[in-house]
Design a protein around this motif. Structure first.
Motif, PDB file in Angstrom:
ATOM      1  N   PHE A   7       0.836  -1.189   0.000  1.00 45.95           N
ATOM      2  CA  PHE A   7       0.000   0.000   0.000  1.00 45.95           C
ATOM      3  C   PHE A   7       0.877   1.249   0.000  1.00 45.95           C
ATOM      4  N   ASN A   8       0.361   2.322  -0.578  1.00 43.46           N
ATOM      5  CA  ASN A   8       1.090   3.581  -0.640  1.00 43.46           C
ATOM      6  C   ASN A   8       0.834   4.420   0.607  1.00 43.46           C
ATOM      7  N   GLN A   9       1.741   5.340   0.884  1.00 43.18           N
ATOM      8  CA  GLN A   9       1.559   6.286   1.982  1.00 43.18           C
ATOM      9  C   GLN A   9       0.310   7.111   1.735  1.00 43.18           C
ATOM     10  N   SER A  10      -0.450   7.395   2.797  1.00 45.91           N
ATOM     11  CA  SER A  10      -1.720   8.113   2.658  1.00 45.91           C
ATOM     12  C   SER A  10      -1.571   9.561   3.103  1.00 45.91           C
ATOM     13  N   ASP A  11      -2.517  10.391   2.647  1.00 48.67           N
ATOM     14  CA  ASP A  11      -2.548  11.780   3.091  1.00 48.67           C
ATOM     15  C   ASP A  11      -3.363  11.963   4.364  1.00 48.67           C
ATOM     16  N   GLY A  12      -3.841  10.838   4.941  1.00 47.11           N
ATOM     17  CA  GLY A  12      -4.628  10.902   6.158  1.00 47.11           C
ATOM     18  C   GLY A  12      -6.127  10.953   5.915  1.00 47.11           C
ATOM     19  N   GLU A  13      -6.529  11.096   4.656  1.00 41.41           N
ATOM     20  CA  GLU A  13      -7.947  11.188   4.334  1.00 41.41           C
ATOM     21  C   GLU A  13      -8.383  10.153   3.296  1.00 41.41           C
ATOM     22  N   SER A  14      -7.487   9.788   2.384  1.00 39.65           N
ATOM     23  CA  SER A  14      -7.843   8.881   1.291  1.00 39.65           C
ATOM     24  C   SER A  14      -7.605   7.432   1.686  1.00 39.65           C
ATOM     25  N   ARG A  15      -8.474   6.556   1.155  1.00 42.11           N
ATOM     26  CA  ARG A  15      -8.316   5.126   1.356  1.00 42.11           C
ATOM     27  C   ARG A  15      -7.929   4.473   0.030  1.00 42.11           C
ATOM     28  N   GLU A  16      -7.055   3.498   0.094  1.00 41.34           N
ATOM     29  CA  GLU A  16      -6.608   2.803  -1.109  1.00 41.34           C
ATOM     30  C   GLU A  16      -7.232   1.417  -1.180  1.00 41.34           C
ATOM     31  N   LEU A  17      -7.770   1.088  -2.357  1.00 36.83           N
ATOM     32  CA  LEU A  17      -8.380  -0.223  -2.573  1.00 36.83           C
ATOM     33  C   LEU A  17      -7.447  -1.097  -3.402  1.00 36.83           C
ATOM     34  N   LYS A  18      -7.211  -2.299  -2.929  1.00 39.25           N
ATOM     35  CA  LYS A  18      -6.440  -3.284  -3.681  1.00 39.25           C
ATOM     36  C   LYS A  18      -7.377  -4.428  -4.062  1.00 39.25           C
ATOM     37  N   SER A  19      -7.401  -4.768  -5.352  1.00 35.81           N
ATOM     38  CA  SER A  19      -8.176  -5.907  -5.827  1.00 35.81           C
ATOM     39  C   SER A  19      -7.195  -6.942  -6.361  1.00 35.81           C
ATOM     40  N   ILE A  20      -7.151  -8.101  -5.708  1.00 36.68           N
ATOM     41  CA  ILE A  20      -6.144  -9.115  -6.035  1.00 36.68           C
ATOM     42  C   ILE A  20      -6.818 -10.323  -6.684  1.00 36.68           C
ATOM     43  N   PRO A  21      -6.634 -10.540  -7.972  1.00 30.15           N
ATOM     44  CA  PRO A  21      -7.180 -11.739  -8.619  1.00 30.15           C
ATOM     45  C   PRO A  21      -6.518 -12.994  -8.036  1.00 30.15           C
ATOM     46  N   ILE A  22      -7.307 -14.037  -7.749  1.00 28.78           N
ATOM     47  CA  ILE A  22      -6.778 -15.241  -7.116  1.00 28.78           C
ATOM     48  C   ILE A  22      -6.927 -16.465  -8.017  1.00 28.78           C
ATOM     49  N   GLY A  23      -8.183 -16.903  -8.234  1.00 29.30           N
ATOM     50  CA  GLY A  23      -8.423 -18.062  -9.091  1.00 29.30           C
ATOM     51  C   GLY A  23      -7.990 -19.379  -8.477  1.00 29.30           C
ATOM     52  N   ARG A  24      -8.110 -19.518  -7.134  1.00 22.58           N
ATOM     53  CA  ARG A  24      -7.733 -20.757  -6.450  1.00 22.58           C
ATOM     54  C   ARG A  24      -8.763 -21.117  -5.387  1.00 22.58           C
ATOM     55  N   LYS A  25      -8.798 -22.405  -5.019  1.00 25.75           N
ATOM     56  CA  LYS A  25      -9.678 -22.845  -3.955  1.00 25.75           C
ATOM     57  C   LYS A  25      -9.053 -22.549  -2.596  1.00 25.75           C
ATOM     58  N   ALA A  26      -9.915 -22.300  -1.592  1.00 26.01           N
ATOM     59  CA  ALA A  26      -9.403 -22.042  -0.246  1.00 26.01           C
ATOM     60  C   ALA A  26     -10.527 -22.136   0.773  1.00 26.01           C
ATOM     61  N   ASP A  27     -10.147 -22.527   2.005  1.00 29.87           N
ATOM     62  CA  ASP A  27     -11.043 -22.477   3.156  1.00 29.87           C
ATOM     63  C   ASP A  27     -10.658 -21.322   4.077  1.00 29.87           C
ATOM     64  N   LEU A  28      -9.365 -21.017   4.111  1.00 33.55           N
ATOM     65  CA  LEU A  28      -8.849 -19.982   5.004  1.00 33.55           C
ATOM     66  C   LEU A  28      -8.013 -18.981   4.218  1.00 33.55           C
ATOM     67  N   VAL A  29      -8.066 -17.735   4.662  1.00 39.16           N
ATOM     68  CA  VAL A  29      -7.238 -16.670   4.082  1.00 39.16           C
ATOM     69  C   VAL A  29      -6.464 -16.025   5.218  1.00 39.16           C
ATOM     70  N   ARG A  30      -5.179 -15.847   5.014  1.00 40.62           N
ATOM     71  CA  ARG A  30      -4.350 -15.206   6.042  1.00 40.62           C
ATOM     72  C   ARG A  30      -3.627 -13.999   5.449  1.00 40.62           C
ATOM     73  N   LEU A  31      -3.734 -12.882   6.130  1.00 42.11           N
ATOM     74  CA  LEU A  31      -3.022 -11.661   5.750  1.00 42.11           C
ATOM     75  C   LEU A  31      -1.978 -11.372   6.824  1.00 42.11           C
ATOM     76  N   THR A  32      -0.725 -11.238   6.407  1.00 42.47           N
ATOM     77  CA  THR A  32       0.365 -10.942   7.343  1.00 42.47           C
ATOM     78  C   THR A  32       0.866  -9.527   7.084  1.00 42.47           C
ATOM     79  N   PHE A  33       0.709  -8.663   8.085  1.00 43.49           N
ATOM     80  CA  PHE A  33       1.093  -7.254   7.971  1.00 43.49           C
ATOM     81  C   PHE A  33       2.493  -7.088   8.557  1.00 43.49           C
ATOM     82  N   HIS A  34       3.444  -6.688   7.711  1.00 41.56           N
ATOM     83  CA  HIS A  34       4.840  -6.615   8.149  1.00 41.56           C
ATOM     84  C   HIS A  34       5.230  -5.253   8.727  1.00 41.56           C
TER      85      HIS A  34
END
Length: 569
Positions: free
Chosen positions: A67-94
């Protein structure tokens, strides 16, 4: 959002309800102030009703988003194409983007939506967002990494052109490029989907279906290639003028201003052909014109205009002083190599005592690389040998700007050599020396130099990731290890290398390096944090074996913290 002053990485895991479904895309809307920087994405498939990734039957590491640095007011949307089967999704924030809008160094997500074939989406208790799917606006990393190198290079060139036009505020052209690339991406995604289905049908021994899917795959692949060629032809006049933005904004590219790009275009279209011929001719007559330039360096040929300057295309080239003669103690072999490929005037600039001339010369070389690589070898020396010799020299330069310009030249050279070379780039002793230099620069006092060196090393991983990982795990000298900066830089790099190349990186040697460097008990807290983050990433990719390998070397408390960190926010 996470707690104030939290430790990283932070992990968010959520389970899809119902039966296993094919995830089409994941949409993530960042918080307007508590913006994450790097986010890893993993999918898990479990036969039992579990919410733990450790109990999954299989885990897929898709890569990461930034994600890009924000100006404190704008929100950034990320749309990630996947195309795979899954039961669980994990997001790791570094980590997070720090700043006045995020004083407590938190990460926050405004909304997440999972789009699948079975249902609209699995949503967390967050505000729902209504957006149209943008599955073809970006190319998933898992697909891009599997593309033919020439196709991947073509995509990179168009992406750079799009960013360059947007930076120059030519938004109409940037939008057209994005639209046309979106069509190509949709075809590439469809092609890879057919290929995946074909392989699965073959594994299931459904050979009739596999044969049908093979024909479908080939048809889609040909359609994607044809579409890409058409887009390149459509923007052919602009691609050659695009600035090298593939290195990301961490590099100082001030010499590639909009004015310099226009100047370069005019040079190529008008009278600069003469100088281009000089730069690739190996005979003595090829540089005689440049040697006859006056003190201002602007009239080396009769009637030569400012646009014919040997450094034309570099911002402020006409205002730079003329280079002095090359000193007699300069390495004769390298002087001849630079002259043979770039001409005597630029050779004088490269060996000048004036750092502005050295920097400008490297910038001009970067602009010339695509044409030179397309032309093939010159004289008795291979193009890559000459370019890598130049980069070796610039790496040892004491000026930061010259260092940065040399690294930009390296990245552009690797890209062009990969595209035009008939044989794959090999890890020669010369390139190995450059690697060693880059590892030392990762601990440089200049943040830009350090980050640029890391980007270059990651690019070199595409040619021989095992060798890059081997050098990265080489023992750090005792004095450097105590300071912490070198060890921390290596740990961060190894984490990024592992995230980028996944199972292709041997994790056991990485763990041995961390233990040998005493990273888990280092007096510098940032080194300890880097070691923990590295282990979390390795465990995400390779599973519980990573934790088991640390038993006996770490205290039970440390192991417990690592295991807990992988399974909770």
């Amino acid at each position: 959002s996470s707690k104030e002053e939290c430790n990283y990485p932070q992990v968010l895991t959520f389970k899809l309800t119902g039966k296993t479904a094919v995830i089409d895309a994941i949409e993530i809307l960042s918080h307007e102030a508590k913006v994450p920087n790097k986010v890893d994405i993993d999918l898990g498939i479990a036969s039992s009703n579990t919410s733990s990734f450790e109990k999954c039957d299989s885990i897929s590491h898709l890569g990461y988003i930034v994600f890009n640095q924000s100006d404190g007011e704008s929100r950034e949307l990320k749309s990630i194409p996947i195309g795979r089967k899954a039961d669980l999704v994990r997001l790791t924030f570094h980590g997070c983007h720090e700043g006045p809008h995020n004083p407590h160094k938190q990460v926050g997500i405004a909304a997440i939506r999972v789009l699948s074939e079975e249902k609209e989406g699995a949503e967390l208790n967050l505000p729902t967002i209504r957006v149209q799917s943008a599955a073809s606006s970006t190319l998933p990393l898992r697909i891009k990494n599997e593309l033919d190198p020439k196709i991947s290079a073509s995509v990179d060139r168009l992406e750079r052109l799009k960013k360059e036009r947007a930076a120059a505020e030519d938004f109409d052209m940037a939008a057209r490029i994005k639209q046309e690339l979106g069509k190509v991406y949709a075809l590439l995604i469809a092609f890879k989907e057919s290929e995946t289905q074909m392989k699965q049908a073959a594994l299931d021994e459904d050979y009739v279906q596999a044969s049908r899917l093979k024909a479908e795959r080939d048809e889609r692949r040909d359609a994607a290639k044809a579409a890409l060629v058409e887009v390149e032809q459509q923007f052919a006049g602009n691609i050659e003028n695009a600035a090298n933005l593939s290195i990301s904004t961490i590099k100082d590219q001030s010499f590639l201003s909009e004015r310099s790009l226009r100047s370069k275009k005019e040079d190529q279209e008008n009278s600069y052909n003469t100088d281009d011929e000089e730069s690739t001719d190996t005979t003595s007559s090829s540089t005689s014109g440049e040697d006859s330039s006056d003190d201002n360096g602007s009239t080396s040929h009769s009637g030569r205009s400012a646009n014919d300057h040997p450094l034309a295309g570099v911002d402020g080239a006409e205002e730079l002083p003329s280079p002095e003669d090359i000193e007699t103690n300069a390495p004769t072999d390298l002087v001849h190599k630079v002259e043979s490929l770039f001409g005597s005037y630029r050779a004088k600039c490269f060996f000048s005592k004036n750092w502005s001339l050295r920097e400008a010369c490297l910038a001009k070389m970067t602009l010339m690389i695509p044409e030179i690589c397309s032309a093939g070898s010159t004289g008795d020396a291979d193009i890559s040998e000459i370019i890598f010799s130049i980069i070796e020299s610039s790496n040892s330069d004491k000026n930061v700007q010259v260092n940065l310009s040399g690294l930009i030249l390296l990245d552009e050279a690797l890209l062009q050599l990969e595209t035009t070379s008939k044989a794959p780039i090999s890890m020669t002793p010369q390139l190995s020396r450059i690697l060693v230099d880059l590892f030392s620069k990762m601990a440089d006092n200049s943040k830009k130099v350090a980050e640029s060196a890391e980007v270059s090393l990651l690019m070199l991983g595409y040619y021989d990731v095992s060798y890059v990982a081997l050098l990265a795990t080489k023992r750090v000298r005792s004095k450097e290890a105590k300071g912490g900066r070198t060890v921390r830089a290596r740990l961060h790099f190894l984490e990024n290398l592992s995230a980028e190349f996944g199972v292709d990186v041997a994790w056991k040697k990485i763990i041995d390096f961390a233990l040998l460097s005493k990273a888990f008990d280092h007096r510098d807290g940032s080194v300890r944090d880097a070691a923990k983050s590295l282990v979390m990433t390795l465990a995400t990719i390779h599973g519980n074996d990573v934790f088991k390998s640390l038993e006996g070397d770490l205290a039970e408390r440390q192991l417990r913290e690592l295991r807990m960190g992988l399974g909770q926010v």
